[in-house]
Design a protein around this motif. Sequence first.
Motif, short mmCIF file in Angstrom:
data_model
loop_
_atom_site.label_atom_id
_atom_site.label_comp_id
_atom_site.label_asym_id
_atom_site.label_seq_id
_atom_site.Cartn_x
_atom_site.Cartn_y
_atom_site.Cartn_z
N SER A 236 -35.37 -14.11 37.96
CA SER A 236 -33.95 -13.97 37.62
C SER A 236 -33.08 -14.48 38.76
N VAL A 237 -32.19 -15.43 38.47
CA VAL A 237 -31.32 -16.00 39.50
C VAL A 237 -30.30 -14.97 40.01
N PRO A 238 -29.58 -14.26 39.14
CA PRO A 238 -28.68 -13.22 39.66
C PRO A 238 -29.47 -12.13 40.40
N GLY A 239 -30.69 -11.86 39.94
CA GLY A 239 -31.55 -10.86 40.59
C GLY A 239 -31.86 -11.24 42.03
N ALA A 240 -32.16 -12.52 42.26
CA ALA A 240 -32.47 -12.98 43.61
C ALA A 240 -31.26 -12.79 44.51
N MET A 241 -30.11 -13.10 43.96
CA MET A 241 -28.87 -12.97 44.73
C MET A 241 -28.63 -11.50 45.09
N LEU A 242 -28.71 -10.65 44.09
CA LEU A 242 -28.47 -9.22 44.31
C LEU A 242 -29.53 -8.64 45.25
N GLY A 243 -30.79 -8.97 44.99
CA GLY A 243 -31.88 -8.46 45.82
C GLY A 243 -31.71 -8.88 47.27
N GLY A 244 -31.34 -10.14 47.49
CA GLY A 244 -31.16 -10.65 48.85
C GLY A 244 -30.07 -9.90 49.58
N VAL A 245 -28.91 -9.78 48.93
CA VAL A 245 -27.77 -9.14 49.59
C VAL A 245 -28.08 -7.66 49.88
N LEU A 246 -28.66 -6.96 48.90
CA LEU A 246 -29.00 -5.55 49.14
C LEU A 246 -29.99 -5.40 50.29
N LEU A 247 -30.98 -6.28 50.31
CA LEU A 247 -31.98 -6.21 51.36
C LEU A 247 -31.34 -6.39 52.74
N GLY A 248 -30.41 -7.35 52.83
CA GLY A 248 -29.72 -7.59 54.09
C GLY A 248 -28.93 -6.37 54.53
N ILE A 249 -28.22 -5.76 53.58
CA ILE A 249 -27.41 -4.57 53.90
C ILE A 249 -28.32 -3.43 54.36
N ILE A 250 -29.40 -3.21 53.62
CA ILE A 250 -30.32 -2.13 53.99
C ILE A 250 -30.88 -2.37 55.39
N GLU A 251 -31.25 -3.63 55.67
CA GLU A 251 -31.83 -3.93 56.97
C GLU A 251 -30.84 -3.66 58.11
N ILE A 252 -29.60 -4.13 57.95
CA ILE A 252 -28.61 -3.94 59.01
C ILE A 252 -28.27 -2.45 59.18
N PHE A 253 -28.11 -1.73 58.08
CA PHE A 253 -27.83 -0.29 58.16
C PHE A 253 -28.99 0.45 58.81
N ALA A 254 -30.21 0.08 58.44
CA ALA A 254 -31.38 0.74 59.03
C ALA A 254 -31.41 0.51 60.54
N LYS A 255 -31.10 -0.75 60.93
CA LYS A 255 -31.06 -1.08 62.36
C LYS A 255 -29.98 -0.28 63.06
N ALA A 256 -28.82 -0.17 62.42
CA ALA A 256 -27.67 0.44 63.07
C ALA A 256 -27.78 1.96 63.13
N TYR A 257 -28.24 2.56 62.04
CA TYR A 257 -28.16 4.01 61.96
C TYR A 257 -29.49 4.73 62.12
N ILE A 258 -30.60 4.03 61.93
CA ILE A 258 -31.88 4.73 62.02
C ILE A 258 -32.67 4.26 63.23
#
Lengths: 291, 234
Positions: A236-258
């Motif tokens: 799914s093309v929209p899925g790749a876009m959504l998955g990518g952006v969510l993954l990036g946000i999770i990664e940065i938040f995990a780095k920052a807060y955990i």
Amino acid sequence: MTFILYLINGVSLGGIYAIIALGYTMVYGIAKMLNFAHGDIIMVGAYVCFFAAASFGIPPVIGVLLAACVCAALGVIIEAFAYKPLRQAASLAVLITAIGVSYLLQNAALLLWKSNPRVFTSIVGTGAVRIWGLSITYVTITTILACIAIMICLTVFTGKTKMGKAMRACAEDKNAASLMGINVNVTISLTFAIGSALAAVAGALLCSAYPTLSPTTGSMPGIKAFTAAVFGGIGSVPGAMLGGVLLGIIEIFAKAYISTQLSDAIVFAVLIVVLLVKPAGLLGRQVHEKV
Amino acid sequence: MVLKVENINVYYGAIHAVKDVSFHVDEGEIVTLIGANGAGKSTILKTISGLLRSRGGSIAFMGKNISSAPTNVIVRDGLIQAPEGRAVFLQMTVEENLEMGAFTRPKSGNHARMERVFALFPRLKERRRQPAGTLSGGEQQMLAMGRALMSEPRLFMMDEPSMGLAPILVDQIFEIIGDLNRLGGTILLVEQNARMALSIAARGYVLETGRIIKSAPAADLLEDDDVKKAYLGG
């Protein structure tokens, strides 16, 4: 305020994952294979960009376009020589071949460009703009804008153009598409070309944000983008876009807060949880096998 | 002669699925291949379309040898197939499906072609913006036929158009096939529903385990004792 900054940085990193994930998902959609060499195309794209600027003084924008063309050609060549002969083979054979191509690219890069890391000069400079007290780098802004532009272009291409529709037709049913007179081989080559060109763009953006470039630069972002594609629903093309952006946000938040060390573990843990709850990914279709 | 198939032999691995099959289709005719499930009917159509290859023999379309031509060239030459099981693109809209049917034709004529298809199948016009996956089986069959007609074929091959449809829809589909023929269309029809197929065809060929065992005018086959017993329910 720092929360918003983290969010913006997360979207930007996620944007890079999304651009790479598009290549995975489009190729999977049409060729029904996981192209594990896709991550290494990022690295090749970044090297082309690097040498275009460092050795030939080519302006960055032209350098990125050049890298996109070189990678598009590389993608088509890889498909023609490594994957096309295996069109009827078991999917495991194709998977192993893809991993082989990945090592081939990494080792070729090692021979050609040596193992010492290069310092990549950002394609948009290192400055930042200040908005409401937040300092946002040019790279971040460029990445987000590039991501939006790519998404719009792909949506228009697959929704409005004859070739784009043919691509969707092939993704759904290759036999029927071929009976309509669509050249399936050309369509698959085109998909590899587009995916690989996008990987080159992602490579340039990635190395602008994280400026060390070595022959293994592409593998980790490649795996994360693959994760993003699965996360959003592979195919799914929209899925790749959504998955990518969510993954990036999770990664940065995990780095920052955990924890910085644990951030990758957290990213993959989230993937596991999502796949347990929704095996087809966030926007993926549940495939009902016909019996 | 629109299509001339001579001595084709098709194998799936070691299985000899089509054995020395020869037949022809003349301009303006409906010709039907009838036979039981697995007799090799679909295999023959796939071979004519270039999805499978014959070992030896020849396939000539409008006098041109197409036995080794790629499918897209065969379609461009005017030979189209509406495949078994309809195979419409379920995630694409009705309109997009029709556009795919005209893939080998210039885009400029699509509007006029689509209007002609809608005239034959008004239901498709009502549902033009819906994904094909939301259509009923009968509507999907109409879409599969409309999609094939979008290429303005000189020979239209249909593989089991009645498959899985309610009797009333089968009647409707065969009525449309008859109409297409009266409008000058040349049709090669593959069917398990032998009675319906023979009732609209000019000539028929009976296939048994990959071999043609009988060929005759359709009216004669309808009266043939063997055919009656094996395919028309006594």
